[in-house]
Write an enzyme that holds these catalytic residues in place. Structure first.
Site, PDB file in Angstrom:
ATOM      1  N   ASP A 167       4.193 -32.149  32.714  1.00 45.48           N
ATOM      2  CA  ASP A 167       3.679 -33.526  32.744  1.00 45.48           C
ATOM      3  C   ASP A 167       4.366 -34.388  33.803  1.00 45.48           C
ATOM      4  O   ASP A 167       5.413 -34.014  34.337  1.00 45.48           O
ATOM      5  CB  ASP A 167       3.798 -34.175  31.350  1.00 45.48           C
ATOM      6  CG  ASP A 167       5.074 -33.774  30.602  1.00 45.48           C
ATOM      7  OD1 ASP A 167       6.046 -33.365  31.253  1.00 45.48           O
ATOM      8  OD2 ASP A 167       5.097 -33.881  29.367  1.00 45.48           O
ATOM      9  N   ASN A 191       8.117 -36.302  16.710  1.00 47.01           N
ATOM     10  CA  ASN A 191       6.854 -36.439  15.956  1.00 47.01           C
ATOM     11  C   ASN A 191       5.995 -35.179  16.073  1.00 47.01           C
ATOM     12  O   ASN A 191       4.825 -35.183  15.708  1.00 47.01           O
ATOM     13  CB  ASN A 191       6.068 -37.666  16.437  1.00 47.01           C
ATOM     14  CG  ASN A 191       5.620 -37.521  17.884  1.00 47.01           C
ATOM     15  OD1 ASN A 191       5.968 -36.554  18.552  1.00 47.01           O
ATOM     16  ND2 ASN A 191       4.852 -38.481  18.365  1.00 47.01           N
ATOM     17  N   HIS A 194       5.236 -33.620  18.949  1.00 46.41           N
ATOM     18  CA  HIS A 194       4.457 -33.469  20.182  1.00 46.41           C
ATOM     19  C   HIS A 194       4.998 -32.342  21.059  1.00 46.41           C
ATOM     20  O   HIS A 194       6.168 -31.983  20.974  1.00 46.41           O
ATOM     21  CB  HIS A 194       4.331 -34.800  20.951  1.00 46.41           C
ATOM     22  CG  HIS A 194       5.542 -35.253  21.706  1.00 46.41           C
ATOM     23  ND1 HIS A 194       5.850 -36.585  21.874  1.00 46.41           N
ATOM     24  CD2 HIS A 194       6.527 -34.577  22.363  1.00 46.41           C
ATOM     25  CE1 HIS A 194       6.945 -36.692  22.600  1.00 46.41           C
ATOM     26  NE2 HIS A 194       7.378 -35.503  22.905  1.00 46.41           N
ATOM     27  N   GLU A 210       0.279 -35.946  22.013  1.00 46.22           N
ATOM     28  CA  GLU A 210       0.753 -36.634  20.807  1.00 46.22           C
ATOM     29  C   GLU A 210      -0.100 -36.214  19.602  1.00 46.22           C
ATOM     30  O   GLU A 210      -1.179 -35.626  19.773  1.00 46.22           O
ATOM     31  CB  GLU A 210       0.667 -38.153  21.020  1.00 46.22           C
ATOM     32  CG  GLU A 210       1.550 -38.682  22.148  1.00 46.22           C
ATOM     33  CD  GLU A 210       3.062 -38.595  21.854  1.00 46.22           C
ATOM     34  OE1 GLU A 210       3.460 -38.168  20.755  1.00 46.22           O
ATOM     35  OE2 GLU A 210       3.842 -38.949  22.763  1.00 46.22           O
TER      36      GLU A 210
HETATM   37  C1  F6R Z   1       8.923 -32.943  28.726  1.00 47.10           C
HETATM   38  C2  F6R Z   1       7.945 -33.090  27.640  1.00 47.10           C
HETATM   39  C3  F6R Z   1       8.292 -33.611  26.278  1.00 47.10           C
HETATM   40  C4  F6R Z   1       9.701 -33.239  25.805  1.00 47.10           C
HETATM   41  C5  F6R Z   1       9.939 -33.758  24.378  1.00 47.10           C
HETATM   42  C6  F6R Z   1      11.383 -33.524  23.942  1.00 47.10           C
HETATM   43  O1  F6R Z   1       8.330 -32.453  29.909  1.00 47.10           O
HETATM   44  O2  F6R Z   1       6.825 -32.801  27.874  1.00 47.10           O
HETATM   45  O3  F6R Z   1       7.360 -33.129  25.359  1.00 47.10           O
HETATM   46  O4  F6R Z   1       9.861 -31.851  25.847  1.00 47.10           O
HETATM   47  O5  F6R Z   1       9.657 -35.123  24.304  1.00 47.10           O
HETATM   48  O6  F6R Z   1      12.222 -34.298  24.751  1.00 47.10           O
HETATM   49  P1  F6R Z   1      13.798 -34.129  24.721  1.00 47.10           P
HETATM   50  O7  F6R Z   1      14.108 -32.754  25.210  1.00 47.10           O
HETATM   51  O8  F6R Z   1      14.305 -35.182  25.683  1.00 47.10           O
HETATM   52  O9  F6R Z   1      14.225 -34.342  23.313  1.00 47.10           O
END
Ligand code: F6R
Length: 242
Positions: free
Chosen positions: A67, A135, A137, A142
């Site tokens: 992303d 959550n 995701h 989401e």
């Molecule tokens: C990152 C992404 C997000 C993260 C997720 C966990 O490219 O797509 O889905 O993997 O939000 O984030 P962290 O590792 O910062 O807890």
């Protein structure tokens, strides 16, 4: 889903590196699907250390990221393109031409999504790395995102904007939208490696592994993947035994 529980983040990062390196050593032309965020930083540090010590070759490796913020150029220090260059690609000597990520500055968002869909189709990933949102995701998919989704633009939840504001000079600078790979494309990777660390991920880990497969918990779709490995540290795995 294969589950590996480690005592802490350090061991999680070492195990994750073993799995990633196995893919790279087996196929020096492998395509790696990669993620940003805090969780993969230890893995990336281990990959760079291995490259320096053991000379693991990345000259034929190609990458595709999950992303990117909409509206940030790749030179912006909060863009995911910049994050990847700084935390992984420069350390492994991977050339910019071998890396792929959505163009946050694309004027025509629909055309950019179509471009990335076609690119992912042409470049099947040998492994897709994921972090887990508290959550449930995965990428910026989401809760409520259809499992069949391809690359699309998401409007960030106000809580996400607030979370991310710490990294910007001012909350008004935080992008409100992002491009994300879809769930369908995450599922198309040959292997999926998902990492979860810390007690704030425990509930999401439990729902992902033991709950119903439902679009309200995007990561639960991984129960259906034929080769998915979860590495969770004890804090993130603490609800699994219950
Ligand atoms: C990152 C992404 C997000 C993260 C997720 C966990 O490219 O797509 O889905 O993997 O939000 O984030 P962290 O590792 O910062 O807890």
């Amino acid at each position: 889903m294969k589950i590996i529980i480690t005592k802490d983040y350090e061991e999680l990062s070492a195990k994750a590196a073993e799995i990633m390196l196995e893919v790279v050593r087996k196929n020096p032309r492998a395509v790696l699907g990669l993620a940003t965020g805090t969780t993969p930083l230890g893995l990336y540090a281990n990959m760079i250390a291995d490259h320096k010590e053991n000379g693991t070759d990345y000259s034929g490796i190609r990458t595709a990221n999950l992303d990117e913020y909409k509206g940030l150029p790749k030179t912006h220090d909060q863009s995911y393109a910049y994050f990847m260059r700084k935390n992984l690609f420069d350390g492994l000597g991977i050339a910019p031409e071998s890396t792929n990520i959505e163009n946050g500055m694309a004027e025509d968002a629909a055309a950019e999504c179509a471009r990335y869909d076609a690119l992912l189709e042409a470049l099947p990933r040998d492994i897709q790395l994921l972090g887990l949102g508290s959550n449930g995701h995965i990428a910026f998919n989401e809760p409520g995102t259809p499992f069949g989704s391809g690359t699309h633009v998401v409007t960030l939840a106000e809580s996400t904007v607030k979370d991310n504001a710490r990294l910007f000079k001012d909350i008004s600078e935080v992008p409100r939208q992002a491009f994300t790979m879809g769930i369908r494309q995450i599922m198309q990777a040959k292997k999926v490696l998902i990492l979860a660390s810390g007690a704030n991920k425990a509930e999401a880990v439990c729902k992902m592994v033991k709950g119903d497969v439902t679009e309200s918990v995007p990561a639960s779709v991984l129960q259906l993947h034929p080769d998915c490995v979860l590495i969770a540290d004890e804090a993130a795995a603490k609800l699994l035994g219950e």
